[in-house]
Structure formats: structure tokens, C-alpha cells
Design a protein around this motif. Structure first.
Motif, PDB file in Angstrom:
ATOM      1  N   GLY A 118     -33.527   6.795  21.182  1.00  0.00           N
ATOM      2  CA  GLY A 118     -33.997   6.116  19.986  1.00  0.00           C
ATOM      3  C   GLY A 118     -33.389   6.672  18.709  1.00  0.00           C
ATOM      4  O   GLY A 118     -33.432   6.022  17.658  1.00  0.00           O
ATOM      5  N   GLY A 120     -30.365   6.956  18.403  1.00  0.00           N
ATOM      6  CA  GLY A 120     -29.102   6.239  18.324  1.00  0.00           C
ATOM      7  C   GLY A 120     -28.174   6.631  19.451  1.00  0.00           C
ATOM      8  O   GLY A 120     -28.266   7.734  19.985  1.00  0.00           O
ATOM      9  N   GLY A 139     -28.737  -0.811  15.588  1.00  0.00           N
ATOM     10  CA  GLY A 139     -27.651  -0.666  16.558  1.00  0.00           C
ATOM     11  C   GLY A 139     -26.349  -1.232  16.056  1.00  0.00           C
ATOM     12  O   GLY A 139     -26.321  -2.197  15.272  1.00  0.00           O
ATOM     13  N   LEU A 148     -32.438  -0.450  20.826  1.00  0.00           N
ATOM     14  CA  LEU A 148     -33.006   0.386  19.770  1.00  0.00           C
ATOM     15  C   LEU A 148     -34.228  -0.263  19.142  1.00  0.00           C
ATOM     16  O   LEU A 148     -35.195   0.423  18.800  1.00  0.00           O
ATOM     17  CB  LEU A 148     -31.944   0.688  18.709  1.00  0.00           C
ATOM     18  CG  LEU A 148     -30.914   1.732  19.147  1.00  0.00           C
ATOM     19  CD1 LEU A 148     -29.674   1.669  18.268  1.00  0.00           C
ATOM     20  CD2 LEU A 148     -31.521   3.127  19.106  1.00  0.00           C
TER      21      LEU A 148
END
Length: 307
Positions: A118, A120, A139, A148
């Protein structure tokens, strides 16, 4: 430190999954009574999280102190982006439905399984990510934004649920009993070619350690807080699999160029990523420490139990 009483009645969504089994064991050993929520016949509460009305009917008249959301649609490691879509939906719509059900049962606490991805997908270099870093950035592609968004929304719903004390656990990659087993047949058949790590590392957590973290969050997690849950030794994906091969005496994976994994776009994204996270907050506030400080220790213990 928030401390909730022992002997709680807990509704666990995802109890039939690999992680769910470890969560059930940890909660039971801590003195709680666990009722599984799922679609299978063995579930104590039979319902589909994606069917709001049926879920609310299934919990009608039931009482639980805490609800834990560890439901996933994954039955094997995802390789394509579409392999994640059903789980993405469980993180958005499924979470919203389960929060309604939690309120209907009079629950006070809601604990969500979350993930370190989460933060990234990508290469974070030497940065050590903490819970103060941005979570759920947009994202870079349509597919990554879908994943995400699922993690971002799941946490937002958890923290903003009126009348519930929401806690999220951001887990590293899972391995251990029930998880590592899926790799062994592939390695024996030489069906798992992997690229070199080239310095890339990822956070890992052994499954029994993950279950213990959920039990700690049920009892001691602070409302509105997220906690990273990973061991103390980040390791590259290939390096992890090499440890598996060494401990279980199966062939090592063949080395391939990273670009060769592009036909498996989700797996390619994970293998291209590199991140380190700190679990200091979980250790400090939850009183949780990983029994296995590294994959090498956890895999060695798992292999020893199998001999």
C-alpha cells in the motif's frame, strides 16, 4: 496503551484461508472464542462478503466483541493483474459490507489485514518506511491504481467507521506453514524461473508471527492506527526462494532476465519492487516481536519440523 479484555467473542472473515488458520490459532491460544465467517460449510457464519444483504441476514441476532477482516480471494500467488481484482473488490465493497455487519453485531473493534505494498509499488532504495509515510498513493498505471485503491480504501473505511475502533496491520510478504508449501512442487518441477535481485529487497513475515500480531492488535492496538508487521531482515524475492530450495533440498530456480517476467505483469511488478519497512511501532505499542527475525530462521524451523 489500549488494552481490551481477554475472552472476547471474535468474528473472523477469512478464517478458512492460510492466514486465517494462523489467526484463529493465535486468538484461541490467547483465550478468545473465534467464529469463522465465509461461504464454506465449515464457517460458523455462512455468508459472502460481497453480498451485503445476505451478510446482514447471516449476522442478525449474533453478538461479537471484535471483527477481524482477513478475507482474500487468492488461492495461489498472483501473477497477472486480473488475479488481484476479486481481492481488490473485497478490500473496497467487502470491507464496507463487513463494517455494517460489525455494527449490527454490537462489535467495538475492527481489525483489518493490510499490506506493505500500500506504500506503493516500486524501488524505495535505502529508505525505511514507517507508518508516517504516505499510504495509498495513486498508482502509476490503471492496473496498479486498482490495487492501491483497494488497500487505500480498506484502511480509510477501517479508520473512519463510526462507532468502531479501527486498527490496520500492514503485513510483509507471507511465508511459512501453509504458504511456503505452494512453492515446493514448482521448484521440484523447475517451473519457477526467477530474475536476480540486484540489491532489491522486500519485507517478509512468517505466518505464525502474523497470526500473533493480529491477536496483539485485537487486545492492544490503538484505535485509528496502522502498524507495519514484518521481520527484521528484508530479503530479495529470489534470495528468499533460494533459502526455500536450500532448506527443503529442492532444485534452485533458474535465473532469467527480469524482462522475461513481463508476461506475468503483477509478478513482474512485485519482483521489480524494493522496500524496507520498520515494525518498531508494532513492537513498541502491541508488544509484538517476530519469533523469526529472518526468513532463514523461519524456513529452517519449518524444514526441521518436516524432517
Amino acid at each position: 496503551m489500549t488494552t481490551h479484555r481477554k475472552n472476547q467473542s471474535i468474528l473472523l472473515a477469512g478464517a478458512s484461508g492460510v492466514l486465517g488458520g494462523h489467526i484463529t490459532r493465535a486468538l484461541t491460544e490467547a483465550g478468545h472464542k473465534v467464529t469463522g465467517l465465509g461461504r464454506g460449510e465449515a464457517a460458523g457464519v455462512r455468508a459472502d462478503l460481497m453480498d451485503r444483504d445476505a451478510l446482514l441476514r447471516a449476522v442478525d441476532g449474533r453478538h461479537f466483541d471484535t471483527v477481524v477482516h482477513a478475507a482474500t480471494a487468492l488461492r495461489k500467488p498472483p501473477t497477472r493483474h486480473r488475479d488481484m481484482y476479486a481481492t481488490d473488490a473485497l478490500r473496497t465493497d467487502g470491507t464496507a459490507h463487513l463494517i455494517e455487519a460489525a455494527r449490527a453485531t454490537g462489535a467495538r473493534r475492527f481489525v483489518s489485514e493490510s499490506m506493505v505494498f500500500g506504500y506503493g509499488y516500486g524501488d524505495f532504495g535505502d529508505q525505511v518506511l514507517t507508518e508516517e509515510d504516505p499510504y495509498g498513493p495513486r498508482g502509476s498505471t490503471v492496473e496498479l491504481e486498482k490495487h492501491l485503491e483497494g488497500m487505500r480504501v480498506k484502511e480509510q473505511l477501517t479508520f473512519e467507521a463510526t462507532g468502531l475502533e479501527g486498527v490496520a496491520l500492514r503485513f510483509g510478504l507471507f511465508y511459512g506453514p501453509g504458504g511456503t508449501d505452494a512453492l515446493l512442487p514448482m521448484l521440484r518441477k523447475r517451473q519457477l524461473p526467477l530474475p536476480a535481485d540486484h540489491g532489491r529487497v522486500l519485507p517478509w513475515v512468517e505466518l505464525t508471527d502474523a497470526g500473533r500480531a493480529v491477536a496483539a492488535a485485537v487486545e492492544r492496538g490503538r484505535p485509528g492506527q496502522a502498524y507495519n508487521v514484518a521481520d527484521r531482515t528484508p530479503l530479495g524475492f529470489r534470495a528468499h526462494v533460494l533459502c526455500v530450495a536450500g532448506e527443503f533440498g529442492v532444485p534452485k530456480p533458474m535465473t532469467v532476465p527480469l524482462w522475461l517476467t513481463r508476461p506475468m505483469p503483477y509478478a513482474h511488478t512485485v519482483m521489480s519492487s524494493s522496500m524496507r519497512v520498520s515494525s518498531a511501532k508494532a513492537e513498541r505499542e502491541l508488544g509484538w516481536t517476530p519469533r523469526y527475525a529472518s526468513c532463514r530462521e523461519g524456513l529452517a524451523a519449518l524444514a526441521a519440523r518436516r524432517r
